[in-house]
Design a protein around this motif. Structure first.
Motif, PDB file in Angstrom:
ATOM      1  N   ASN A   1       0.830  -1.207   0.000  1.00 51.25           N
ATOM      2  CA  ASN A   1       0.000   0.000   0.000  1.00 51.25           C
ATOM      3  C   ASN A   1       0.863   1.255   0.000  1.00 51.25           C
ATOM      4  O   ASN A   1       0.575   2.220  -0.711  1.00 51.25           O
ATOM      5  N   MET A   2       1.920   1.249   0.808  1.00 50.53           N
ATOM      6  CA  MET A   2       2.808   2.418   0.861  1.00 50.53           C
ATOM      7  C   MET A   2       3.506   2.624  -0.477  1.00 50.53           C
ATOM      8  O   MET A   2       3.631   3.759  -0.943  1.00 50.53           O
ATOM      9  N   THR A   3       3.948   1.544  -1.096  1.00 57.30           N
ATOM     10  CA  THR A   3       4.594   1.632  -2.403  1.00 57.30           C
ATOM     11  C   THR A   3       3.637   2.221  -3.428  1.00 57.30           C
ATOM     12  O   THR A   3       4.007   3.099  -4.212  1.00 57.30           O
ATOM     13  N   MET A   4       2.411   1.768  -3.390  1.00 53.59           N
ATOM     14  CA  MET A   4       1.407   2.285  -4.319  1.00 53.59           C
ATOM     15  C   MET A   4       1.196   3.779  -4.090  1.00 53.59           C
ATOM     16  O   MET A   4       1.119   4.556  -5.053  1.00 53.59           O
ATOM     17  N   GLY A   5       1.128   4.200  -2.845  1.00 50.40           N
ATOM     18  CA  GLY A   5       0.936   5.619  -2.537  1.00 50.40           C
ATOM     19  C   GLY A   5       2.084   6.477  -3.018  1.00 50.40           C
ATOM     20  O   GLY A   5       1.881   7.555  -3.579  1.00 50.40           O
ATOM     21  N   VAL A   6       3.311   5.996  -2.815  1.00 52.10           N
ATOM     22  CA  VAL A   6       4.488   6.748  -3.263  1.00 52.10           C
ATOM     23  C   VAL A   6       4.493   6.853  -4.788  1.00 52.10           C
ATOM     24  O   VAL A   6       4.771   7.923  -5.342  1.00 52.10           O
ATOM     25  N   LEU A   7       4.179   5.759  -5.460  1.00 57.30           N
ATOM     26  CA  LEU A   7       4.169   5.785  -6.924  1.00 57.30           C
ATOM     27  C   LEU A   7       3.087   6.717  -7.470  1.00 57.30           C
ATOM     28  O   LEU A   7       3.308   7.422  -8.458  1.00 57.30           O
ATOM     29  N   VAL A   8       1.918   6.722  -6.824  1.00 61.16           N
ATOM     30  CA  VAL A   8       0.860   7.644  -7.248  1.00 61.16           C
ATOM     31  C   VAL A   8       1.339   9.084  -7.093  1.00 61.16           C
ATOM     32  O   VAL A   8       1.126   9.927  -7.961  1.00 61.16           O
ATOM     33  N   ALA A   9       2.011   9.378  -5.974  1.00 56.50           N
ATOM     34  CA  ALA A   9       2.534  10.732  -5.755  1.00 56.50           C
ATOM     35  C   ALA A   9       3.597  11.082  -6.800  1.00 56.50           C
ATOM     36  O   ALA A   9       3.663  12.228  -7.261  1.00 56.50           O
ATOM     37  N   LEU A  10       4.419  10.122  -7.171  1.00 58.45           N
ATOM     38  CA  LEU A  10       5.474  10.377  -8.159  1.00 58.45           C
ATOM     39  C   LEU A  10       4.926  10.668  -9.551  1.00 58.45           C
ATOM     40  O   LEU A  10       5.618  11.294 -10.361  1.00 58.45           O
ATOM     41  N   THR A  11       3.706  10.235  -9.841  1.00 57.88           N
ATOM     42  CA  THR A  11       3.149  10.520 -11.176  1.00 57.88           C
ATOM     43  C   THR A  11       3.018  12.016 -11.416  1.00 57.88           C
ATOM     44  O   THR A  11       3.031  12.444 -12.567  1.00 57.88           O
ATOM     45  N   THR A  12       2.925  12.802 -10.355  1.00 55.80           N
ATOM     46  CA  THR A  12       2.823  14.255 -10.546  1.00 55.80           C
ATOM     47  C   THR A  12       4.140  14.859 -11.028  1.00 55.80           C
ATOM     48  O   THR A  12       4.145  15.946 -11.588  1.00 55.80           O
ATOM     49  N   PHE A  13       5.251  14.156 -10.783  1.00 54.42           N
ATOM     50  CA  PHE A  13       6.558  14.666 -11.188  1.00 54.42           C
ATOM     51  C   PHE A  13       7.023  14.117 -12.533  1.00 54.42           C
ATOM     52  O   PHE A  13       8.063  14.532 -13.029  1.00 54.42           O
ATOM     53  N   ALA A  14       6.274  13.189 -13.102  1.00 50.67           N
ATOM     54  CA  ALA A  14       6.643  12.622 -14.397  1.00 50.67           C
ATOM     55  C   ALA A  14       6.400  13.672 -15.470  1.00 50.67           C
ATOM     56  O   ALA A  14       5.289  14.177 -15.610  1.00 50.67           O
ATOM     57  N   ASN A  15       7.441  13.991 -16.220  1.00 56.62           N
ATOM     58  CA  ASN A  15       7.299  15.057 -17.217  1.00 56.62           C
ATOM     59  C   ASN A  15       7.680  14.625 -18.625  1.00 56.62           C
ATOM     60  O   ASN A  15       7.927  15.455 -19.477  1.00 56.62           O
ATOM     61  N   ASN A  16       7.741  13.311 -18.840  1.00 56.90           N
ATOM     62  CA  ASN A  16       7.945  12.824 -20.197  1.00 56.90           C
ATOM     63  C   ASN A  16       7.311  11.443 -20.329  1.00 56.90           C
ATOM     64  O   ASN A  16       6.946  10.818 -19.337  1.00 56.90           O
ATOM     65  N   LEU A  17       7.175  10.990 -21.554  1.00 57.34           N
ATOM     66  CA  LEU A  17       6.469   9.746 -21.815  1.00 57.34           C
ATOM     67  C   LEU A  17       7.185   8.543 -21.207  1.00 57.34           C
ATOM     68  O   LEU A  17       6.539   7.640 -20.666  1.00 57.34           O
ATOM     69  N   SER A  18       8.499   8.531 -21.256  1.00 55.17           N
ATOM     70  CA  SER A  18       9.249   7.399 -20.707  1.00 55.17           C
ATOM     71  C   SER A  18       9.040   7.251 -19.205  1.00 55.17           C
ATOM     72  O   SER A  18       8.831   6.141 -18.701  1.00 55.17           O
ATOM     73  N   SER A  19       9.088   8.362 -18.474  1.00 55.78           N
ATOM     74  CA  SER A  19       8.897   8.280 -17.023  1.00 55.78           C
ATOM     75  C   SER A  19       7.468   7.850 -16.684  1.00 55.78           C
ATOM     76  O   SER A  19       7.248   7.099 -15.730  1.00 55.78           O
ATOM     77  N   MET A  20       6.495   8.300 -17.469  1.00 53.00           N
ATOM     78  CA  MET A  20       5.113   7.863 -17.240  1.00 53.00           C
ATOM     79  C   MET A  20       4.969   6.368 -17.503  1.00 53.00           C
ATOM     80  O   MET A  20       4.313   5.658 -16.738  1.00 53.00           O
ATOM     81  N   ASN A  21       5.586   5.871 -18.569  1.00 51.80           N
ATOM     82  CA  ASN A  21       5.518   4.442 -18.869  1.00 51.80           C
ATOM     83  C   ASN A  21       6.122   3.622 -17.733  1.00 51.80           C
ATOM     84  O   ASN A  21       5.535   2.628 -17.295  1.00 51.80           O
ATOM     85  N   ILE A  22       7.283   4.035 -17.260  1.00 48.77           N
ATOM     86  CA  ILE A  22       7.944   3.316 -16.159  1.00 48.77           C
ATOM     87  C   ILE A  22       7.084   3.344 -14.902  1.00 48.77           C
ATOM     88  O   ILE A  22       6.894   2.319 -14.235  1.00 48.77           O
TER      89      ILE A  22
END
Length: 142
Positions: free
Chosen positions: A90-111
């Motif tokens: 659950n914590m991993t999922m929360g951190v990853l959801v938060a990190l989606t706001t910092f993704a600024n290119n297609l590759s980072s979003m895919n990862i």
């Protein structure tokens, strides 16, 4: 009176059960947001198209399918503490959801969406976790 006689409210005094309620409530509040806005966000930011946004869901689904098998196997190992495992997922999922706001290119979003799919594999362990608690099994196993 009928509700009290048909439900066991003593579970609400147990910490792991409260932990499950809280983590599921928080997960439901933030879980769907990235999936609803990712495609539109990519188009507005100029680093992807609507089709790229749909591909994110494909990457999520494929990685989630594989992760459910792997996570299910890990959760069935006798030395795995399911309470801790569920919480870490659950914590991993929360951190990853938060990190989606910092993704600024297609590759980072895919990862990130592949990693979100893997982290979402934890829902395979939810039923085992609940059975452990409800049946008052040894959910603090080592």
């Amino acid at each position: 009176e009928a509700l009290r006689s048909s439900c066991n409210f003593s579970m609400l005094r147990e910490l792991p059960f409260l932990y499950l309620i809280l983590s599921n409530a928080l997960a439901s509040l933030v879980y769907y947001i990235p999936f609803l806005i990712s495609s539109d966000r990519m188009v507005r930011a100029g680093f992807g198209t609507a089709a790229d946004g749909l591909m994110l869901m494909v990457y999520f689904g494929i990685s989630n399918g594989f992760a459910r098998f792997i996570v299910g196997y890990i959760a069935d190992l006798p030395w795995v503490n399911r309470t801790v495992f569920f919480g870490l997922s659950n914590m991993t999922m929360g951190v990853l959801v938060a990190l989606t706001t910092f993704a600024n290119n297609l590759s980072s979003m895919n990862i990130l969406y592949v990693l979100l799919g893997i982290a979402d594999g934890k829902f395979n362990t939810t039923s085992k976790f609940k059975v452990d608690m409800i049946m008052k099994c040894d959910y603090q196993q080592n």
